[in-house]
Structure formats: C-alpha cells, structure tokens
Design a protein around this motif. Sequence first.
Motif, PDB file in Angstrom:
ATOM      1  N   PRO A 197      -4.386 136.011  57.448  1.00 60.99           N
ATOM      2  CA  PRO A 197      -5.333 135.467  56.463  1.00 60.99           C
ATOM      3  C   PRO A 197      -6.610 136.280  56.322  1.00 60.99           C
ATOM      4  O   PRO A 197      -7.293 136.158  55.303  1.00 60.99           O
ATOM      5  N   MET A 198      -6.956 137.086  57.320  1.00 60.53           N
ATOM      6  CA  MET A 198      -8.147 137.921  57.237  1.00 60.53           C
ATOM      7  C   MET A 198      -7.805 139.349  56.843  1.00 60.53           C
ATOM      8  O   MET A 198      -8.670 140.230  56.842  1.00 60.53           O
ATOM      9  N   GLY A 199      -6.543 139.590  56.487  1.00 58.27           N
ATOM     10  CA  GLY A 199      -6.087 140.934  56.155  1.00 58.27           C
ATOM     11  C   GLY A 199      -6.632 141.437  54.835  1.00 58.27           C
ATOM     12  O   GLY A 199      -7.141 140.679  54.001  1.00 58.27           O
ATOM     13  N   SER A 200      -6.476 142.732  54.616  1.00 60.32           N
ATOM     14  CA  SER A 200      -7.033 143.375  53.426  1.00 60.32           C
ATOM     15  C   SER A 200      -6.352 142.927  52.142  1.00 60.32           C
ATOM     16  O   SER A 200      -6.899 143.123  51.055  1.00 60.32           O
ATOM     17  N   PRO A 283      -9.411 120.189  52.759  1.00 57.72           N
ATOM     18  CA  PRO A 283      -9.539 120.014  54.212  1.00 57.72           C
ATOM     19  C   PRO A 283     -10.841 119.343  54.637  1.00 57.72           C
ATOM     20  O   PRO A 283     -10.858 118.536  55.571  1.00 57.72           O
ATOM     21  N   GLY A 284     -11.972 119.709  53.990  1.00 53.88           N
ATOM     22  CA  GLY A 284     -13.252 119.142  54.387  1.00 53.88           C
ATOM     23  C   GLY A 284     -13.775 119.669  55.700  1.00 53.88           C
ATOM     24  O   GLY A 284     -14.743 119.134  56.258  1.00 53.88           O
ATOM     25  N   ARG A 285     -13.180 120.731  56.218  1.00 53.33           N
ATOM     26  CA  ARG A 285     -13.622 121.333  57.483  1.00 53.33           C
ATOM     27  C   ARG A 285     -13.107 122.766  57.563  1.00 53.33           C
ATOM     28  O   ARG A 285     -12.288 123.201  56.735  1.00 53.33           O
ATOM     29  N   ASP A 286     -13.588 123.477  58.546  1.00 50.80           N
ATOM     30  CA  ASP A 286     -13.146 124.848  58.741  1.00 50.80           C
ATOM     31  C   ASP A 286     -11.764 124.884  59.392  1.00 50.80           C
ATOM     32  O   ASP A 286     -11.325 123.915  60.036  1.00 50.80           O
ATOM     33  N   ALA A 287     -11.085 126.019  59.238  1.00 49.45           N
ATOM     34  CA  ALA A 287      -9.777 126.205  59.869  1.00 49.45           C
ATOM     35  C   ALA A 287      -9.906 126.191  61.386  1.00 49.45           C
ATOM     36  O   ALA A 287     -10.954 126.526  61.954  1.00 49.45           O
ATOM     37  N   ASP A 288      -8.826 125.790  62.053  1.00 48.11           N
ATOM     38  CA  ASP A 288      -8.828 125.776  63.513  1.00 48.11           C
ATOM     39  C   ASP A 288      -8.816 127.194  64.086  1.00 48.11           C
ATOM     40  O   ASP A 288      -9.405 127.438  65.142  1.00 48.11           O
ATOM     41  N   ARG A 289      -8.144 128.102  63.407  1.00 50.02           N
ATOM     42  CA  ARG A 289      -8.192 129.514  63.811  1.00 50.02           C
ATOM     43  C   ARG A 289      -8.087 130.392  62.573  1.00 50.02           C
ATOM     44  O   ARG A 289      -7.116 130.342  61.837  1.00 50.02           O
ATOM     45  N   LEU A 290      -9.114 131.174  62.366  1.00 47.25           N
ATOM     46  CA  LEU A 290      -9.149 132.122  61.256  1.00 47.25           C
ATOM     47  C   LEU A 290      -9.758 133.406  61.811  1.00 47.25           C
ATOM     48  O   LEU A 290     -10.969 133.624  61.744  1.00 47.25           O
ATOM     49  N   GLY A 293      -6.296 139.627  62.329  1.00 47.42           N
ATOM     50  CA  GLY A 293      -5.113 140.081  63.047  1.00 47.42           C
ATOM     51  C   GLY A 293      -4.259 138.978  63.630  1.00 47.42           C
ATOM     52  O   GLY A 293      -3.251 139.254  64.290  1.00 47.42           O
ATOM     53  N   GLU A 294      -4.621 137.703  63.399  1.00 45.79           N
ATOM     54  CA  GLU A 294      -3.850 136.586  63.935  1.00 45.79           C
ATOM     55  C   GLU A 294      -3.458 135.629  62.819  1.00 45.79           C
ATOM     56  O   GLU A 294      -4.186 135.485  61.827  1.00 45.79           O
ATOM     57  N   PRO A 295      -2.305 134.957  62.964  1.00 48.23           N
ATOM     58  CA  PRO A 295      -1.890 133.995  61.938  1.00 48.23           C
ATOM     59  C   PRO A 295      -2.847 132.813  61.861  1.00 48.23           C
ATOM     60  O   PRO A 295      -3.548 132.487  62.814  1.00 48.23           O
ATOM     61  N   LEU A 296      -2.833 132.166  60.692  1.00 48.19           N
ATOM     62  CA  LEU A 296      -3.692 131.007  60.480  1.00 48.19           C
ATOM     63  C   LEU A 296      -3.209 129.823  61.314  1.00 48.19           C
ATOM     64  O   LEU A 296      -2.010 129.582  61.457  1.00 48.19           O
ATOM     65  N   ARG A 297      -4.189 129.074  61.807  1.00 48.94           N
ATOM     66  CA  ARG A 297      -3.915 127.778  62.411  1.00 48.94           C
ATOM     67  C   ARG A 297      -4.851 126.770  61.756  1.00 48.94           C
ATOM     68  O   ARG A 297      -6.073 126.921  61.794  1.00 48.94           O
ATOM     69  N   PHE A 298      -4.242 125.777  61.121  1.00 51.81           N
ATOM     70  CA  PHE A 298      -5.054 124.802  60.366  1.00 51.81           C
ATOM     71  C   PHE A 298      -4.260 123.502  60.350  1.00 51.81           C
ATOM     72  O   PHE A 298      -3.289 123.349  59.622  1.00 51.81           O
ATOM     73  N   HIS A 299      -4.669 122.535  61.159  1.00 53.77           N
ATOM     74  CA  HIS A 299      -3.903 121.303  61.311  1.00 53.77           C
ATOM     75  C   HIS A 299      -4.381 120.214  60.350  1.00 53.77           C
ATOM     76  O   HIS A 299      -5.560 120.115  60.023  1.00 53.77           O
ATOM     77  N   ASP A 331       0.530 129.083  63.700  1.00 53.67           N
ATOM     78  CA  ASP A 331       1.093 130.420  63.916  1.00 53.67           C
ATOM     79  C   ASP A 331       1.767 130.979  62.666  1.00 53.67           C
ATOM     80  O   ASP A 331       2.838 131.593  62.740  1.00 53.67           O
ATOM     81  N   GLY A 332       1.154 130.721  61.521  1.00 56.31           N
ATOM     82  CA  GLY A 332       1.634 131.297  60.278  1.00 56.31           C
ATOM     83  C   GLY A 332       2.756 130.536  59.618  1.00 56.31           C
ATOM     84  O   GLY A 332       3.239 130.941  58.559  1.00 56.31           O
ATOM     85  N   GLU A 333       3.180 129.418  60.185  1.00 63.39           N
ATOM     86  CA  GLU A 333       4.231 128.591  59.595  1.00 63.39           C
ATOM     87  C   GLU A 333       3.609 127.299  59.081  1.00 63.39           C
ATOM     88  O   GLU A 333       2.697 126.749  59.697  1.00 63.39           O
ATOM     89  N   ILE A 334       4.120 126.813  57.952  1.00 59.67           N
ATOM     90  CA  ILE A 334       3.565 125.600  57.349  1.00 59.67           C
ATOM     91  C   ILE A 334       4.623 124.499  57.307  1.00 59.67           C
ATOM     92  O   ILE A 334       5.776 124.717  56.952  1.00 59.67           O
ATOM     93  N   GLU A 335       4.203 123.297  57.694  1.00 64.13           N
ATOM     94  CA  GLU A 335       5.043 122.113  57.593  1.00 64.13           C
ATOM     95  C   GLU A 335       4.302 121.087  56.748  1.00 64.13           C
ATOM     96  O   GLU A 335       3.124 120.795  57.016  1.00 64.13           O
TER      97      GLU A 335
END
Length: 339
Positions: A197-200, A283-290, A293-299, A331-335
């Motif tokens: 998600p932070m990639g070019s 979402p109303g909040r920031d991502a859990d991990r952004l 070089g790492e996949p997004l984590r957003f619950h 880890d880059g997968e969405i459910e």
Amino acid sequence: MRRLHRTLRAPFAWLALLVLAVPLAALAQDLQGPGFAYYEAGDLDAPRPGPRAPAMMLMGGGEWVPEAFHWWLKQAGNGRVLILRASGSDELQDRLYREIGGATAVQTLVFDNRRGADDPAVLRVVAAADAIFIAGGDQSRYIRFWKGTALNRALNAHVRAGKPIAGTSAGLAILGGYAYGAMDGGSITSAGALADPMGSAVTMDSGFLQMPYLQRVVTDTHFDKRDRLGRLIVFVARAAQDSGNPDIVGIGVDEDTALCVEPDGQAQVYSADGEGKVWVVSPGRDADRLVEGEPLRFHAVPVTVVASGGRMRLDDFQAEADYQAVADVSDGEIEVIRQ
C-alpha cells in the motif's frame, strides 16, 4: 459542427483580453496549432430554457444512465454543456446532444498538453458553460494537464457559482478531495495495492478540485466488475495518513451506474440495468498497519452498499443500505463479511 485547434501564441495580458472579447464563432476562423481541439453541436446563441442548480453526477464508467443524465441536465437548466477530455474527439458530444437530448448545445475541449489549460479561449468556453462533464480516459493526464492552471481555477469557480458538474470513470476519479492519480501509467489492482500500500504504484493526489461534500472523499470507479474494494480501502488508508485525518471516506461506483447529488447533499443511485450499486468505505480510524514494504493490515472496516434506487446523504454518509458489511484485511488478503 465546428472544430478548432488552439494554443496560446503570446503571454501578453492585452492579447488575453482581446481574445476574451471576441465571440467564439469569430475565433474559429483563425485559431490553429497544438494545445487543444474544440468541437460544438447545437445552438450556442439559444437562450437557456430554465434556471440552474448546484448538482453533481458521479458515474462509475461503462454505459450511460439516461435517467441520471436527464436529472442532471434539468439542474443545468437544459442549457449548454461542456465536455472536457484528454483523448478522443466529438463522439460523446454527439451522443449527448442527439441521443440523450435536453441541451441547447454541447461543446467539447480535448487537451493534448498543459498549455491549452491556460488559454484564454478555453477559459471563455468554460465560463459560458451551464454544466461541465469530465469524460473517462486517463486521470493522470487530467492531473498533469490541468492541476495548478487557469482551467483548474475555472473548474472550481464553476462549482462555486452553483453550476452542475459530472465525471465518469477517470473523470470521477479526480472529483474527490483525494484521488488515485494513476501517475505511474498503470491502473493498480486490489491485490497489488493490498500487498504494497505504500509502494510507488499507489499514486495519490490531493489539492486539485474542490467539490462540495467530497473534500474528505476518495472516489473509485468500475467498482464491482473490476474487484476494487481492496484498493479503495488502501486509498482511504493512504489519504488518512497523508492528511492526518482519520475520517476519510471512500465512495466506489459500479459500471453503468451514477450517484446524483442534490444541492443539500442528498443523493440517489441510478443504474442502467437496475443492478449497479454504490459502495461506501468509512473506517473512521487509521489502518492497523500501513508500513512501507509490508502488506496492509486493517481490521473491521465498515462497508455500506447502496442499491439502484437507494438514497444516501453525503453530509454524514448515512444511507438506505442494501446491506452492510465488514471488510477485514490481514497480510494483504481481504475477507468481506455481510451483516
């Protein structure tokens, strides 16, 4: 029909004033050179049939929705429409004027570089338009050709004056306060955006257009057909981080679908086949991990889906939902879990 090529021939203020004082029909006789192409259909001298009202039509690409167009043209007083493009020619103009109908005239400006966006003749056409329609294509061209120009300022002035505006596909992508610019020449997939998600390749832009109700919104298009929920969640997370505002909202519009927004922010979904939807990510909040070089984590990202015929409010994003869902990104997968 008339076609016109134009580029600014000299930077002098007196020349700009002279051009602005000359009727467009007279300009067509001697303007030439690169910068933009001009087309027109209909009667530019016809009086506007009715009053104008502020309105937006947010189209997801694909087939046009005649019912939505008729509503939008009514807000324009069924007057003069200007189509802005950075590719193609006059085919959309002819379709709007002859097939959709309901406009006294339709004009088209097609840009092929940045100089045309500062041209006095262009600004004259924009100022006279009752409504502006930004076509699909490549949104990076709109950003490169228009951002920071006199045309950019004229578009914002058009909206401040209470005149309708619309965009489809790339034309919708640039209407949000934050936009995916596709500046790398590609169109990132949900899988690619979620993985980095932070990639070019996730090229976000802001500070371009100032649309009512869309200043904390990221828009996306061709939504369900191209599986774009994942990338819209990334765009929202990125815009929230870049702006420092966790209340960024994403609006995705399906193909063959339009969201028509009234002056008070009330909006209705129209769809050509009755199947198209509008998707709201809030979402109303920031991502859990952004992290780079790492996949997004957003619950537990709330997703509201509004079906054709449904209504929503853009002042607070409350809606007549077809259904609610929660998107869980790990880890880059969405459910996606419907509620």
